[in-house]
Motif scaffolding. Structure first.
Motif, PDB file in Angstrom:
ATOM      1  N   GLY A  49       3.700   2.919 -11.465  1.00  8.44           N
ATOM      2  CA  GLY A  49       3.550   3.797 -10.307  1.00  8.44           C
ATOM      3  C   GLY A  49       2.712   3.228  -9.185  1.00  8.44           C
ATOM      4  N   GLY A  50       2.232   1.989  -9.333  1.00  7.65           N
ATOM      5  CA  GLY A  50       1.445   1.371  -8.269  1.00  7.65           C
ATOM      6  C   GLY A  50      -0.021   1.728  -8.377  1.00  7.65           C
ATOM      7  N   ALA A  51      -0.635   2.103  -7.275  1.00 10.49           N
ATOM      8  CA  ALA A  51      -2.063   2.411  -7.255  1.00 10.49           C
ATOM      9  C   ALA A  51      -2.366   3.308  -6.065  1.00 10.49           C
ATOM     10  CB  ALA A  51      -2.893   1.130  -7.165  1.00 10.49           C
ATOM     11  N   PHE A  52      -3.470   4.051  -6.187  1.00 14.08           N
ATOM     12  CA  PHE A  52      -3.956   4.818  -5.044  1.00 14.08           C
ATOM     13  C   PHE A  52      -5.464   4.641  -4.943  1.00 14.08           C
ATOM     14  CE2 PHE A  52      -4.572   7.995  -8.417  1.00 14.08           C
ATOM     15  CZ  PHE A  52      -5.818   8.530  -8.102  1.00 14.08           C
ATOM     16  N   ALA A  53      -6.012   4.976  -3.799  1.00 18.46           N
ATOM     17  CA  ALA A  53      -7.454   4.911  -3.594  1.00 18.46           C
ATOM     18  C   ALA A  53      -7.891   6.091  -2.755  1.00 18.46           C
ATOM     19  CB  ALA A  53      -7.857   3.605  -2.912  1.00 18.46           C
ATOM     20  N   ARG A  54      -9.117   6.529  -2.978  1.00 18.51           N
ATOM     21  CA  ARG A  54      -9.758   7.585  -2.207  1.00 18.51           C
ATOM     22  C   ARG A  54     -11.111   7.076  -1.742  1.00 18.51           C
ATOM     23  NH1 ARG A  54      -5.304   9.075  -2.873  1.00 18.51           N
ATOM     24  NH2 ARG A  54      -4.534  11.051  -3.726  1.00 18.51           N
ATOM     25  N   THR A  55     -11.569   7.550  -0.580  1.00 20.32           N
ATOM     26  CA  THR A  55     -12.876   7.174  -0.069  1.00 20.32           C
ATOM     27  C   THR A  55     -13.760   8.404   0.060  1.00 20.32           C
ATOM     28  OG1 THR A  55     -12.482   7.468   2.310  1.00 20.32           O
ATOM     29  CG2 THR A  55     -11.727   5.403   1.317  1.00 20.32           C
ATOM     30  N   ALA A  56     -15.064   8.171   0.105  1.00 19.72           N
ATOM     31  CA  ALA A  56     -16.014   9.268   0.237  1.00 19.72           C
ATOM     32  C   ALA A  56     -15.866   9.991   1.568  1.00 19.72           C
ATOM     33  CB  ALA A  56     -17.434   8.727   0.086  1.00 19.72           C
ATOM     34  N   GLU A  57     -15.293   9.321   2.568  1.00 18.49           N
ATOM     35  CA  GLU A  57     -15.092   9.941   3.883  1.00 18.49           C
ATOM     36  C   GLU A  57     -13.770  10.688   3.973  1.00 18.49           C
ATOM     37  OE1 GLU A  57     -15.825   6.613   3.529  1.00 18.49           O
ATOM     38  OE2 GLU A  57     -17.977   6.935   3.822  1.00 18.49           O
ATOM     39  N   GLY A  58     -13.041  10.765   2.879  1.00 21.43           N
ATOM     40  CA  GLY A  58     -11.770  11.474   2.882  1.00 21.43           C
ATOM     41  C   GLY A  58     -10.555  10.596   3.110  1.00 21.43           C
ATOM     42  N   GLY A  59     -10.737   9.296   3.153  1.00 19.02           N
ATOM     43  CA  GLY A  59      -9.605   8.392   3.347  1.00 19.02           C
ATOM     44  C   GLY A  59      -8.731   8.316   2.114  1.00 19.02           C
ATOM     45  N   ARG A  60      -7.440   8.054   2.334  1.00 19.08           N
ATOM     46  CA  ARG A  60      -6.471   7.945   1.245  1.00 19.08           C
ATOM     47  C   ARG A  60      -5.547   6.770   1.513  1.00 19.08           C
ATOM     48  NH1 ARG A  60      -5.004  13.154  -1.424  1.00 19.08           N
ATOM     49  NH2 ARG A  60      -6.780  14.540  -1.111  1.00 19.08           N
ATOM     50  N   ALA A 106     -13.786  -8.111   0.787  1.00 19.29           N
ATOM     51  CA  ALA A 106     -14.783  -9.044   1.315  1.00 19.29           C
ATOM     52  C   ALA A 106     -14.290  -9.735   2.573  1.00 19.29           C
ATOM     53  CB  ALA A 106     -15.139 -10.077   0.249  1.00 19.29           C
ATOM     54  N   SER A 107     -12.970  -9.833   2.708  1.00 20.76           N
ATOM     55  CA  SER A 107     -12.386 -10.445   3.909  1.00 20.76           C
ATOM     56  C   SER A 107     -12.282  -9.471   5.071  1.00 20.76           C
ATOM     57  CB  SER A 107     -10.993 -10.993   3.574  1.00 20.76           C
ATOM     58  OG  SER A 107     -11.069 -11.998   2.581  1.00 20.76           O
ATOM     59  N   GLY A 108     -12.638  -8.203   4.836  1.00 17.17           N
ATOM     60  CA  GLY A 108     -12.629  -7.203   5.901  1.00 17.17           C
ATOM     61  C   GLY A 108     -11.328  -6.453   6.064  1.00 17.17           C
ATOM     62  N   ALA A 109     -10.405  -6.577   5.097  1.00 12.94           N
ATOM     63  CA  ALA A 109      -9.121  -5.881   5.204  1.00 12.94           C
ATOM     64  C   ALA A 109      -9.305  -4.378   5.055  1.00 12.94           C
ATOM     65  CB  ALA A 109      -8.162  -6.394   4.130  1.00 12.94           C
ATOM     66  N   ASP A 110      -8.392  -3.604   5.664  1.00  9.43           N
ATOM     67  CA  ASP A 110      -8.457  -2.157   5.509  1.00  9.43           C
ATOM     68  C   ASP A 110      -7.957  -1.773   4.118  1.00  9.43           C
ATOM     69  OD1 ASP A 110      -5.639  -2.226   5.596  1.00  9.43           O
ATOM     70  OD2 ASP A 110      -5.568  -1.611   7.695  1.00  9.43           O
ATOM     71  N   LEU A 111      -8.160  -0.507   3.749  1.00 14.62           N
ATOM     72  CA  LEU A 111      -7.878  -0.090   2.385  1.00 14.62           C
ATOM     73  C   LEU A 111      -6.404  -0.229   2.007  1.00 14.62           C
ATOM     74  CD1 LEU A 111      -9.241   0.942  -0.160  1.00 14.62           C
ATOM     75  CD2 LEU A 111      -8.943   3.286   0.691  1.00 14.62           C
ATOM     76  N   PRO A 112      -5.441   0.173   2.838  1.00 17.79           N
ATOM     77  CA  PRO A 112      -4.044  -0.041   2.450  1.00 17.79           C
ATOM     78  C   PRO A 112      -3.705  -1.506   2.205  1.00 17.79           C
ATOM     79  CG  PRO A 112      -4.169   1.545   4.240  1.00 17.79           C
ATOM     80  CD  PRO A 112      -5.539   0.957   4.083  1.00 17.79           C
ATOM     81  N   THR A 113      -4.241  -2.391   3.036  1.00 25.44           N
ATOM     82  CA  THR A 113      -3.999  -3.824   2.846  1.00 25.44           C
ATOM     83  C   THR A 113      -4.627  -4.310   1.553  1.00 25.44           C
ATOM     84  OG1 THR A 113      -3.904  -4.174   5.241  1.00 25.44           O
ATOM     85  CG2 THR A 113      -4.341  -6.108   3.867  1.00 25.44           C
TER      86      THR A 113
END
Length: 303
Positions: free
Chosen positions: A215-226, A255-262
């Motif tokens: 199913g891949g992967a998902f992530a959540r952030t403390a600021e509400g990002g998805r 560490a390279s500064g990529a955004d969360l989707p990347t």
């Protein structure tokens, strides 16, 4: 003159994975979740130091040589024998483990700040060594980013409620946490991974990522990002080390500064490259870059 890039300090066990399947001779692969993460980071060009334990035996020499071949600096306390695990593969390449392992890491000091600290699996929750791991993390927390992967091994976790408390202590010390849906199902039976991720964020991390196998992967952030990323379809050799490759690529991309989707796309692609070949064999930077390019071209129809 530019200063050398500080390494990521990875803390945790090395394990000789004895891969066993019907009708095939045993194969020994260097393993251990933290060791695999350190190796994966080095393969991606990210300097890494592994704080661990090794014996002066054939398995210890195999693991040290493997790690150093990628450029990992190994700082190993000596133990009587190198930990091992019999890995049995089912018909779909999924791994099940039987362990012969202890963890007695002594208290350790750092001469200088690492770029980040990563801890996980057996070394983060198994005493007496876990006390030294957490004491080190607590001294450096707030001065360097901390990441954690519980990589749950039920046979070694003991009673569930106590295991959950140990895991949640590590979560609370971390800035980034990654877990699999299987980890969460053992820790919190019947709870949705999304609900666990949200609760873990309330303990202190800024990001929680969850892998979902096919199913891949998902992530959540403390600021509400998805963010969410689909799995990359590949023929499966086995799943050994896939989560560790995901973790290494996630840390490298952040560490390279990529955004969360990347970051998630990098991580699921690295995991796919790993499951397509036997053992914990993560991609090099060039292999990952090529796979990402192929994936972009496939999505856009470029030739």
């Amino acid at each position: 003159m530019t200063s050398p890039v500080p390494p990521v300090l990875v803390i945790g066990e090395c394990v000789a994975d004895i891969v066993r399947s019907d009708g095939v001779p045993d194969r020994v692969h260097p393993g251990g979740s933290p060791a695999n993460v350190a190796y994966g980071l080095a393969r991606l060009g990210r300097p890494a130091v592994l704080l661990t334990e090794l014996g002066r035996d054939a398995n210890g020499r195999l693991i040290r040589s493997h790690l150093e071949s990628a450029g990992v600096l190994v700082r190993a306390a000596e133990v009587a024998r190198t930990p091992s695990a019999v890995v049995r593969l089912d018909g779909e390449g999924r791994a099940r483990y039987t362990f012969d392992i202890g963890w007695t890491l002594p208290p350790t000091e750092l001469a200088e700040a690492p770029a980040a600290i990563h801890l996980g699996s057996i070394g983060a929750v198994t005493e007496p060594g876990a006390a030294a791991v957490l004491a080190l993390v607590e001294r450096w927390r707030g001065r360097t980013p901390v990441s954690y992967d519980p990589n749950v091994r039920p046979a070694l976790m003991g009673e569930r409620a106590a295991a959950v408390r140990r895991v949640e202590r590590c979560v609370a010390l971390s800035d980034l946490v990654k877990a699999s849906d299987e980890d969460l199902a053992w820790l919190y039976p019947g709870e949705r991974p999304e609900a666990v991720a949200e609760r873990w964020l309330s303990l202190g991390p800024s990001v929680v990522a969850v892998t979902l196998g096919a199913g891949g992967a998902f992530a959540r952030t403390a600021e509400g990002g998805r963010a969410q990323a689909p799995a990359v379809p590949v023929p499966v050799a086995d799943t050994v080390g896939a989560g560790d490759s995901f973790m290494a690529a996630l840390l490298d991309a952040r560490a390279s500064g990529a955004d969360l989707p990347t970051c998630l796309t990098h991580a699921v692609t690295a995991a796919a490259l790993t499951v397509a070949r036997p053992g914990a064999n993560p991609p090099s930077a060039a292999e990952l870059a090529a796979a990402l390019t192929d994936g972009r071209e496939a999505r856009t129809g470029a030739v």
